[in-house]
Design a protein around this motif. Structure first.
Motif, PDB file in Angstrom:
ATOM      1  N   TYR A   3       0.845  -1.191   0.000  1.00 36.81           N
ATOM      2  CA  TYR A   3       0.000   0.000   0.000  1.00 36.81           C
ATOM      3  C   TYR A   3       0.880   1.241   0.000  1.00 36.81           C
ATOM      4  O   TYR A   3       1.758   1.410   0.844  1.00 36.81           O
ATOM      5  CB  TYR A   3      -0.904   0.008   1.230  1.00 36.81           C
ATOM      6  N   ILE A   4       0.658   2.126  -0.956  1.00 38.78           N
ATOM      7  CA  ILE A   4       1.416   3.378  -1.055  1.00 38.78           C
ATOM      8  C   ILE A   4       0.448   4.530  -0.850  1.00 38.78           C
ATOM      9  O   ILE A   4      -0.472   4.728  -1.659  1.00 38.78           O
ATOM     10  CB  ILE A   4       2.108   3.507  -2.427  1.00 38.78           C
ATOM     11  N   PRO A   5       0.582   5.302   0.235  1.00 37.84           N
ATOM     12  CA  PRO A   5      -0.348   6.409   0.482  1.00 37.84           C
ATOM     13  C   PRO A   5      -0.167   7.523  -0.536  1.00 37.84           C
ATOM     14  O   PRO A   5       0.927   7.735  -1.070  1.00 37.84           O
ATOM     15  CB  PRO A   5       0.032   6.874   1.888  1.00 37.84           C
ATOM     16  N   THR A   6      -1.236   8.247  -0.783  1.00 32.83           N
ATOM     17  CA  THR A   6      -1.190   9.379  -1.698  1.00 32.83           C
ATOM     18  C   THR A   6      -0.646  10.606  -0.971  1.00 32.83           C
ATOM     19  O   THR A   6      -0.587  10.656   0.256  1.00 32.83           O
ATOM     20  CB  THR A   6      -2.598   9.688  -2.235  1.00 32.83           C
ATOM     21  N   LEU A   7      -0.273  11.619  -1.768  1.00 34.13           N
ATOM     22  CA  LEU A   7       0.200  12.870  -1.169  1.00 34.13           C
ATOM     23  C   LEU A   7      -0.881  13.528  -0.333  1.00 34.13           C
ATOM     24  O   LEU A   7      -0.599  14.153   0.693  1.00 34.13           O
ATOM     25  CB  LEU A   7       0.669  13.828  -2.275  1.00 34.13           C
ATOM     26  N   ASN A  11      -0.449  14.529   3.544  1.00 36.02           N
ATOM     27  CA  ASN A  11      -0.701  15.908   3.984  1.00 36.02           C
ATOM     28  C   ASN A  11       0.582  16.567   4.494  1.00 36.02           C
ATOM     29  O   ASN A  11       0.675  17.025   5.639  1.00 36.02           O
ATOM     30  CB  ASN A  11      -1.777  15.922   5.082  1.00 36.02           C
ATOM     31  N   LEU A  12       1.575  16.622   3.616  1.00 44.39           N
ATOM     32  CA  LEU A  12       2.893  17.084   4.028  1.00 44.39           C
ATOM     33  C   LEU A  12       2.905  18.537   4.493  1.00 44.39           C
ATOM     34  O   LEU A  12       3.743  18.919   5.316  1.00 44.39           O
ATOM     35  CB  LEU A  12       3.876  16.910   2.865  1.00 44.39           C
ATOM     36  N   GLY A  66      -4.694  19.691  11.940  1.00 49.86           N
ATOM     37  CA  GLY A  66      -4.692  18.627  10.942  1.00 49.86           C
ATOM     38  C   GLY A  66      -3.706  17.550  11.340  1.00 49.86           C
ATOM     39  O   GLY A  66      -3.098  17.597  12.412  1.00 49.86           O
ATOM     40  N   SER A  67      -3.575  16.577  10.481  1.00 47.06           N
ATOM     41  CA  SER A  67      -2.631  15.486  10.744  1.00 47.06           C
ATOM     42  C   SER A  67      -1.889  15.154   9.463  1.00 47.06           C
ATOM     43  O   SER A  67      -2.339  15.468   8.358  1.00 47.06           O
ATOM     44  CB  SER A  67      -3.359  14.245  11.276  1.00 47.06           C
ATOM     45  N   ALA A  68      -0.748  14.527   9.627  1.00 48.66           N
ATOM     46  CA  ALA A  68       0.087  14.146   8.487  1.00 48.66           C
ATOM     47  C   ALA A  68       0.622  12.739   8.714  1.00 48.66           C
ATOM     48  O   ALA A  68       0.536  12.201   9.822  1.00 48.66           O
ATOM     49  CB  ALA A  68       1.240  15.139   8.315  1.00 48.66           C
ATOM     50  N   PHE A  69       1.164  12.160   7.636  1.00 47.87           N
ATOM     51  CA  PHE A  69       1.758  10.820   7.693  1.00 47.87           C
ATOM     52  C   PHE A  69       0.776   9.812   8.276  1.00 47.87           C
ATOM     53  O   PHE A  69       1.062   9.102   9.242  1.00 47.87           O
ATOM     54  CB  PHE A  69       3.061  10.838   8.500  1.00 47.87           C
ATOM     55  N   LEU A  70      -0.429   9.800   7.688  1.00 46.38           N
ATOM     56  CA  LEU A  70      -1.469   8.840   8.064  1.00 46.38           C
ATOM     57  C   LEU A  70      -1.825   8.920   9.546  1.00 46.38           C
ATOM     58  O   LEU A  70      -2.062   7.915  10.213  1.00 46.38           O
ATOM     59  CB  LEU A  70      -1.035   7.422   7.701  1.00 46.38           C
ATOM     60  N   GLY A  71      -1.869  10.134  10.060  1.00 48.14           N
ATOM     61  CA  GLY A  71      -2.308  10.357  11.433  1.00 48.14           C
ATOM     62  C   GLY A  71      -1.228  10.222  12.481  1.00 48.14           C
ATOM     63  O   GLY A  71      -1.515  10.355  13.678  1.00 48.14           O
TER      64      GLY A  71
END
Length: 503
Positions: A3-7, A11-12, A66-71
């Protein structure tokens, strides 16, 4: 299938300040290889540029949630406040280092890269919402500091400081990992949000897993207590402070506390908040433990500091005592309804501690000889006559560490004591006030030497423009926060940590 997360999922932009520091530190490694030997002096200024950019990005996104890197990374006011304090600490530490590393023969470009990576670890300690990521951030904070502590090789004390810090730090990290493993075993997750939800179910069902959850929390407290120099996990502090380069000690004295307490607040208030607020027995045990550690830390730090003539060792025990004052607020925060107040008081104390402690170390750096020999109390003799402005600023820093009104230290102590009083911890506050009076003895000795003791004192080396400006910034910050505390509370009052996960 992998699984490769999207940009969009990553949420960089939410993690822009931390990413900026990480990328720029890596860029500086390459730039250092390309620069000719005569241009290596650009590295600290390039490092400053990257940190200033990250600080501006932090201030512009302070109110963003907000959150980044899948929470696994949370961007909120808590993260923004601590990111700003960490970056300001790193900026001032670099300004204090530029001239110091030149005159002590420590000119190596990797010094600034290591400092930036350690600052990145501190930032991630504040923003991480997963125990695995907190551990990675803890090591990212620590490993560069191990190297920097031994940076004055072949000086034996510096090498001793590095190896002591490394061995004891690795031991403390093992406690944290074991604690995190127990929490995972009890809840089935390492994500703080899910630990909160699972801990509630464990508590409701009266499962035996509750024991492992509580034991895990205790072991993680040991690991983070080492970083924050909480007694009895403080034994490394005096020797490391004495042996490490003074510019590194200045950064470490503030930054390590920021990282340790940031992670402790995330874990205690967010992940374990439900258990602490809904089980009176566990809550009382937790509050009692923190109160005991706070009293022990304040007592040891202030009492042993009285016997010190080496100023770096004295400031080491002062640092230990200040960790105890912060713990007083966190002990009060175990009372229902005071969690956010305790977090805000801790943040206020940390920024007052930043200006005061870095300012004191800046003066110590200005007095230190080129051979790195220790600065003793007698070295301040006559400073009020030979360098009146430097002596006046040092006097203000010492008064702030005592907690005299109109200084930042007074605002910090009022904040943490106020939370403890609201929690009914009157005995703890009275004891802390008594120990604050005791601390006035060893802080005032420096002031007495500067102004009242006969003698001309030692000649003071030229400190350089960068160190001078760092001292000025700390001096202005110490007085500004003391006279206008709303400069800090306007930001800290926006921090809401305890209610984020409540229904």
């Amino acid at each position: 299938m992998l699984y490769i997360p999207t940009l969009e999922q990553l949420n960089l932009m939410a993690a822009l300040p931390a990413i900026a520091v990480a990328v720029w530190a890596c860029v500086l490694v390459i730039v250092d290889l390309l620069l000719p030997k005569g241009r290596k002096g650009l590295i600290p200024w390039l490092a400053l540029g990257g940190l200033v950019f990250a600080l501006i990005a932090t201030l512009l996104t302070f109110n963003d949630n907000g959150s980044a890197f899948l929470g696994m990374y949370r961007a909120d006011a808590f993260t923004g406040f601590l990111n700003a304090v960490v970056l300001l600490t790193a900026i001032l530490s670099i300004l204090m280092s530029i001239r110091y590393v030149q005159r002590t023969g420590l000119v190596r470009s990797e010094y600034y890269v290591l400092l930036m990576f350690s600052a990145l670890g501190m930032m991630l300690m504040a923003s991480s919402t997963d125990l695995v990521m907190i551990f990675v951030a803890l090591e990212l904070l620590s490993i560069p500091l191990y190297v920097l502590s031994a940076f004055r090789t072949p000086d034996r004390k510096s090498e001793e400081a590095g190896i002591k810090y490394f061995l004891l730090g690795a031991f403390a990290s093992a406690f944290f990992v074991f604690g995190a493993a127990l929490v995972y075993g009890a809840t089935g997750t390492t994500h703080l949000d899910l630990v909160f939800a699972s801990a509630g179910r464990v508590l409701e069902s009266n499962s035996p897993h509750l024991f492992y959850l509580v034991a895990g929390a205790g072991l993680m407290l040991v690991g983070l207590g080492f970083k924050a120099a909480i007694a009895p996990f403080h034994v490394w502090t005096p020797d490391v402070y004495e042996g490490a380069p003074t510019s590194v000690v200045a950064f470490m004295s503030v930054g390590a506390k920021l990282g340790g307490f940031a992670a402790l607040m995330r874990i205690a208030v967010v992940a374990l908040g439900g258990v602490l607020m809904n089980d009176a027995e566990i809550r009382q045990a937790w509050q009692g433990l923190l109160s005991l550690l706070a009293a022990l830390t304040v007592f040891i730090g202030n009492l042993v500091a009285i016997a010190q003539n080496n100023v770096k060792r004295m400031l080491a025990y002062s640092s230990i005592a200040n960790a105890g004052y912060i713990l007083i607020a966190l002990a009060g925060g175990a009372t229902p309804g005071l969690q956010d107040a305790a977090v805000r008081a801790t943040l206020v104390y940390l920024i007052t501690y930043l200006f005061t402690t870095l300012g004191a170390f800046a003066v110590v750096i200005a007095l230190e000889k080129d051979d790195g020999s220790p600065v003793m109390l007698d070295d301040f003799t006559g400073l009020g006559r030979s360098r009146p402005l430097l002596a006046f600023m040092m006097a203000v820093f010492m008064l702030s560490l005592i907690g005299v009104p109109l200084t930042a230290g007074f605002i910090g102590k009022v904040a943490v004591f106020g939370v403890a009083v609201s929690a009914g911890l009157i005995g703890l506050v009275v004891f802390a006030v008594i120990m604050t009076v005791v601390s006035a003895f060893y802080y005032a000795r420096i002031i007495v030497n500067m102004y009242l003791k006969d003698g001309e004192g030692q000649p003071v080396p030229e400190e350089g423009h960068a160190l001078r400006w760092a001292t000025y910034i700390c001096f202005v910050g110490t007085l500004a926060v003391g006279i206008l505390p709303t400069l800090v509370t306007a930001f800290s009052d926006q921090v809401v940590l305890a209610t984020v996960l409540l229904p």
